[in-house]
Design a protein around this motif. Structure first.
Motif, PDB file in Angstrom:
ATOM      1  N   ALA A   1     126.654  87.970 164.714  1.00  0.00           N
ATOM      2  CA  ALA A   1     127.869  87.161 164.773  1.00  0.00           C
ATOM      3  C   ALA A   1     129.030  87.929 164.153  1.00  0.00           C
ATOM      4  CB  ALA A   1     127.662  85.858 164.009  1.00  0.00           C
ATOM      5  N   VAL A   2     130.236  87.523 164.525  1.00  0.00           N
ATOM      6  CA  VAL A   2     131.463  88.078 163.953  1.00  0.00           C
ATOM      7  C   VAL A   2     132.305  86.910 163.455  1.00  0.00           C
ATOM      8  CG1 VAL A   2     133.568  89.394 164.401  1.00  0.00           C
ATOM      9  CG2 VAL A   2     131.431  90.049 165.521  1.00  0.00           C
ATOM     10  N   ALA A   3     132.799  87.028 162.230  1.00  0.00           N
ATOM     11  CA  ALA A   3     133.698  86.014 161.670  1.00  0.00           C
ATOM     12  C   ALA A   3     135.041  86.678 161.388  1.00  0.00           C
ATOM     13  CB  ALA A   3     133.115  85.453 160.379  1.00  0.00           C
ATOM     14  N   THR A   4     136.122  85.994 161.754  1.00  0.00           N
ATOM     15  CA  THR A   4     137.460  86.525 161.508  1.00  0.00           C
ATOM     16  C   THR A   4     138.343  85.445 160.901  1.00  0.00           C
ATOM     17  OG1 THR A   4     138.212  85.950 163.731  1.00  0.00           O
ATOM     18  CG2 THR A   4     137.340  88.167 163.418  1.00  0.00           C
ATOM     19  N   ASP A   5     139.315  85.902 160.126  1.00  0.00           N
ATOM     20  CA  ASP A   5     140.313  85.024 159.541  1.00  0.00           C
ATOM     21  C   ASP A   5     141.653  85.735 159.667  1.00  0.00           C
ATOM     22  OD1 ASP A   5     142.110  83.881 157.467  1.00  0.00           O
ATOM     23  OD2 ASP A   5     140.350  82.687 156.994  1.00  0.00           O
ATOM     24  N   PRO A   6     142.680  85.079 160.191  1.00  0.00           N
ATOM     25  CA  PRO A   6     143.954  85.769 160.400  1.00  0.00           C
ATOM     26  C   PRO A   6     144.741  86.059 159.122  1.00  0.00           C
ATOM     27  CG  PRO A   6     144.161  83.474 161.009  1.00  0.00           C
ATOM     28  CD  PRO A   6     142.704  83.714 160.688  1.00  0.00           C
ATOM     29  N   LEU A   7     144.433  85.365 158.018  1.00  0.00           N
ATOM     30  CA  LEU A   7     145.281  85.487 156.835  1.00  0.00           C
ATOM     31  C   LEU A   7     144.618  86.109 155.609  1.00  0.00           C
ATOM     32  CD1 LEU A   7     147.038  82.022 157.089  1.00  0.00           C
ATOM     33  CD2 LEU A   7     147.890  84.238 157.881  1.00  0.00           C
ATOM     34  N   VAL A   8     143.391  85.702 155.289  1.00  0.00           N
ATOM     35  CA  VAL A   8     142.752  86.196 154.055  1.00  0.00           C
ATOM     36  C   VAL A   8     141.333  86.661 154.346  1.00  0.00           C
ATOM     37  CG1 VAL A   8     144.147  84.768 152.515  1.00  0.00           C
ATOM     38  CG2 VAL A   8     142.008  83.868 153.415  1.00  0.00           C
ATOM     39  N   ARG A   9     140.762  87.379 153.398  1.00  0.00           N
ATOM     40  CA  ARG A   9     139.431  87.951 153.618  1.00  0.00           C
ATOM     41  C   ARG A   9     138.339  86.888 153.552  1.00  0.00           C
ATOM     42  NH1 ARG A   9     136.382  89.096 148.944  1.00  0.00           N
ATOM     43  NH2 ARG A   9     137.539  88.593 147.064  1.00  0.00           N
ATOM     44  N   ILE A  10     137.243  87.173 154.195  1.00  0.00           N
ATOM     45  CA  ILE A  10     136.069  86.308 154.170  1.00  0.00           C
ATOM     46  C   ILE A  10     135.299  86.626 152.897  1.00  0.00           C
ATOM     47  CG2 ILE A  10     133.896  85.820 155.357  1.00  0.00           C
ATOM     48  CD1 ILE A  10     135.540  86.445 157.959  1.00  0.00           C
ATOM     49  N   THR A  11     134.806  85.586 152.221  1.00  0.00           N
ATOM     50  CA  THR A  11     134.190  85.795 150.915  1.00  0.00           C
ATOM     51  C   THR A  11     132.718  85.413 150.821  1.00  0.00           C
ATOM     52  OG1 THR A  11     134.944  83.631 150.164  1.00  0.00           O
ATOM     53  CG2 THR A  11     136.375  85.521 149.692  1.00  0.00           C
ATOM     54  N   GLU A  12     132.219  84.620 151.763  1.00  0.00           N
ATOM     55  CA  GLU A  12     130.797  84.281 151.719  1.00  0.00           C
ATOM     56  C   GLU A  12     130.326  83.754 153.065  1.00  0.00           C
ATOM     57  OE1 GLU A  12     129.830  80.089 149.911  1.00  0.00           O
ATOM     58  OE2 GLU A  12     131.368  81.018 148.644  1.00  0.00           O
ATOM     59  N   ALA A  13     129.000  83.808 153.259  1.00  0.00           N
ATOM     60  CA  ALA A  13     128.403  83.313 154.495  1.00  0.00           C
ATOM     61  C   ALA A  13     126.972  82.861 154.220  1.00  0.00           C
ATOM     62  CB  ALA A  13     128.407  84.393 155.570  1.00  0.00           C
ATOM     63  N   ALA A  14     126.535  81.872 154.978  1.00  0.00           N
ATOM     64  CA  ALA A  14     125.164  81.376 154.865  1.00  0.00           C
ATOM     65  C   ALA A  14     124.769  80.783 156.212  1.00  0.00           C
ATOM     66  CB  ALA A  14     125.056  80.317 153.780  1.00  0.00           C
ATOM     67  N   TYR A  15     123.451  80.732 156.453  1.00  0.00           N
ATOM     68  CA  TYR A  15     122.973  80.131 157.696  1.00  0.00           C
ATOM     69  C   TYR A  15     121.868  79.127 157.396  1.00  0.00           C
ATOM     70  CZ  TYR A  15     118.589  82.790 157.763  1.00  0.00           C
ATOM     71  OH  TYR A  15     117.346  83.288 157.461  1.00  0.00           O
ATOM     72  N   THR A  16     121.660  78.240 158.352  1.00  0.00           N
ATOM     73  CA  THR A  16     120.559  77.280 158.285  1.00  0.00           C
ATOM     74  C   THR A  16     119.888  77.208 159.650  1.00  0.00           C
ATOM     75  OG1 THR A  16     119.924  75.010 157.732  1.00  0.00           O
ATOM     76  CG2 THR A  16     122.041  75.296 158.809  1.00  0.00           C
ATOM     77  N   VAL A  17     118.604  76.960 159.640  1.00  0.00           N
ATOM     78  CA  VAL A  17     117.847  76.755 160.874  1.00  0.00           C
ATOM     79  C   VAL A  17     117.450  75.282 160.916  1.00  0.00           C
ATOM     80  CG1 VAL A  17     115.772  77.363 162.184  1.00  0.00           C
ATOM     81  CG2 VAL A  17     116.960  79.116 160.838  1.00  0.00           C
ATOM     82  N   ASN A  18     117.891  74.591 161.950  1.00  0.00           N
ATOM     83  CA  ASN A  18     117.584  73.166 162.138  1.00  0.00           C
ATOM     84  C   ASN A  18     117.986  72.311 160.941  1.00  0.00           C
ATOM     85  OD1 ASN A  18     116.653  73.732 164.674  1.00  0.00           O
ATOM     86  ND2 ASN A  18     114.495  73.460 164.194  1.00  0.00           N
ATOM     87  N   GLY A  19     119.082  72.680 160.270  1.00  0.00           N
ATOM     88  CA  GLY A  19     119.607  71.860 159.190  1.00  0.00           C
ATOM     89  C   GLY A  19     118.798  71.878 157.910  1.00  0.00           C
ATOM     90  N   LYS A  20     117.918  72.849 157.768  1.00  0.00           N
ATOM     91  CA  LYS A  20     117.106  72.929 156.546  1.00  0.00           C
ATOM     92  C   LYS A  20     117.867  73.732 155.491  1.00  0.00           C
ATOM     93  CE  LYS A  20     113.242  71.446 158.685  1.00  0.00           C
ATOM     94  NZ  LYS A  20     112.192  71.218 159.250  1.00  0.00           N
ATOM     95  N   LYS A  21     117.194  74.465 154.665  1.00  0.00           N
ATOM     96  CA  LYS A  21     117.778  75.206 153.542  1.00  0.00           C
ATOM     97  C   LYS A  21     118.813  76.238 154.008  1.00  0.00           C
ATOM     98  CE  LYS A  21     115.795  78.786 151.794  1.00  0.00           C
ATOM     99  NZ  LYS A  21     115.073  79.848 151.219  1.00  0.00           N
ATOM    100  N   TRP A  22     119.946  76.296 153.285  1.00  0.00           N
ATOM    101  CA  TRP A  22     120.958  77.320 153.555  1.00  0.00           C
ATOM    102  C   TRP A  22     120.524  78.626 152.913  1.00  0.00           C
ATOM    103  CZ3 TRP A  22     124.906  76.893 156.867  1.00  0.00           C
ATOM    104  CH2 TRP A  22     125.269  75.616 157.281  1.00  0.00           C
ATOM    105  N   THR A  23     120.679  79.727 153.656  1.00  0.00           N
ATOM    106  CA  THR A  23     120.314  81.056 153.179  1.00  0.00           C
ATOM    107  C   THR A  23     121.548  81.948 153.225  1.00  0.00           C
ATOM    108  OG1 THR A  23     118.082  80.774 154.071  1.00  0.00           O
ATOM    109  CG2 THR A  23     118.791  83.025 153.575  1.00  0.00           C
ATOM    110  N   ASN A  24     121.901  82.559 152.097  1.00  0.00           N
ATOM    111  CA  ASN A  24     123.066  83.448 152.055  1.00  0.00           C
ATOM    112  C   ASN A  24     122.809  84.704 152.869  1.00  0.00           C
ATOM    113  OD1 ASN A  24     124.563  81.780 150.329  1.00  0.00           O
ATOM    114  ND2 ASN A  24     123.584  82.653 148.537  1.00  0.00           N
ATOM    115  N   VAL A  25     123.847  85.186 153.541  1.00  0.00           N
ATOM    116  CA  VAL A  25     123.771  86.443 154.282  1.00  0.00           C
ATOM    117  C   VAL A  25     124.995  87.287 153.932  1.00  0.00           C
ATOM    118  CG1 VAL A  25     122.389  85.609 156.199  1.00  0.00           C
ATOM    119  CG2 VAL A  25     124.850  85.415 156.328  1.00  0.00           C
ATOM    120  N   PHE A  26     124.843  88.589 154.105  1.00  0.00           N
ATOM    121  CA  PHE A  26     125.923  89.521 153.820  1.00  0.00           C
ATOM    122  C   PHE A  26     126.335  90.253 155.090  1.00  0.00           C
ATOM    123  CE2 PHE A  26     124.011  88.697 149.784  1.00  0.00           C
ATOM    124  CZ  PHE A  26     125.106  88.623 148.939  1.00  0.00           C
ATOM    125  N   PRO A  27     127.565  90.737 155.125  1.00  0.00           N
ATOM    126  CA  PRO A  27     128.020  91.490 156.297  1.00  0.00           C
ATOM    127  C   PRO A  27     127.177  92.749 156.505  1.00  0.00           C
ATOM    128  CG  PRO A  27     129.863  90.930 154.867  1.00  0.00           C
ATOM    129  CD  PRO A  27     128.608  90.611 154.115  1.00  0.00           C
TER     130      PRO A  27
END
Length: 86
Positions: free
Chosen positions: A10-36
């Motif tokens: 995936a690619v995440a973009t923001d027109p104004l400020v930097r992205i600072t964190e990301a996480a994913y979930t599978v089927n709404g279960k536990k969120w898992t942090n991911v890094f670029p």
């Protein structure tokens, strides 16, 4: 798929400020942090590549959630089906 794990890109973009964190979930279960891919949250555009846990046959929803330096949240999702072994 790589073995029993789904590979998500995936690619995440923001027109104004930097992205600072990301996480994913599978089927709404536990969120898992991911890094670029480059390992650092240091720009307005970040590319991600991560693997889920092992998935059996069935339908899944993966949601990627990102936050920018201003605290805004954005998300995207993908729905896919893992076929049973033949």
């Amino acid at each position: 798929m790589e073995g029993e794990q789904a590979v998500i890109e995936a690619v995440a973009t923001d027109p104004l400020v930097r992205i600072t964190e990301a996480a994913y979930t599978v089927n709404g279960k536990k969120w898992t942090n991911v890094f670029p891919k480059d390992g650092l949250f240091d720009s307005k555009k970040e590319e991600f590549r991560f693997k889920t846990e092992a998935l059996g046959p069935g339908t899944y929803v993966v949601v990627l959630r990102v936050r920018d330096a201003a605290g805004n949240l954005g998300s995207g999702d993908v729905v896919f089906t893992v076929a049973g072994k033949k």
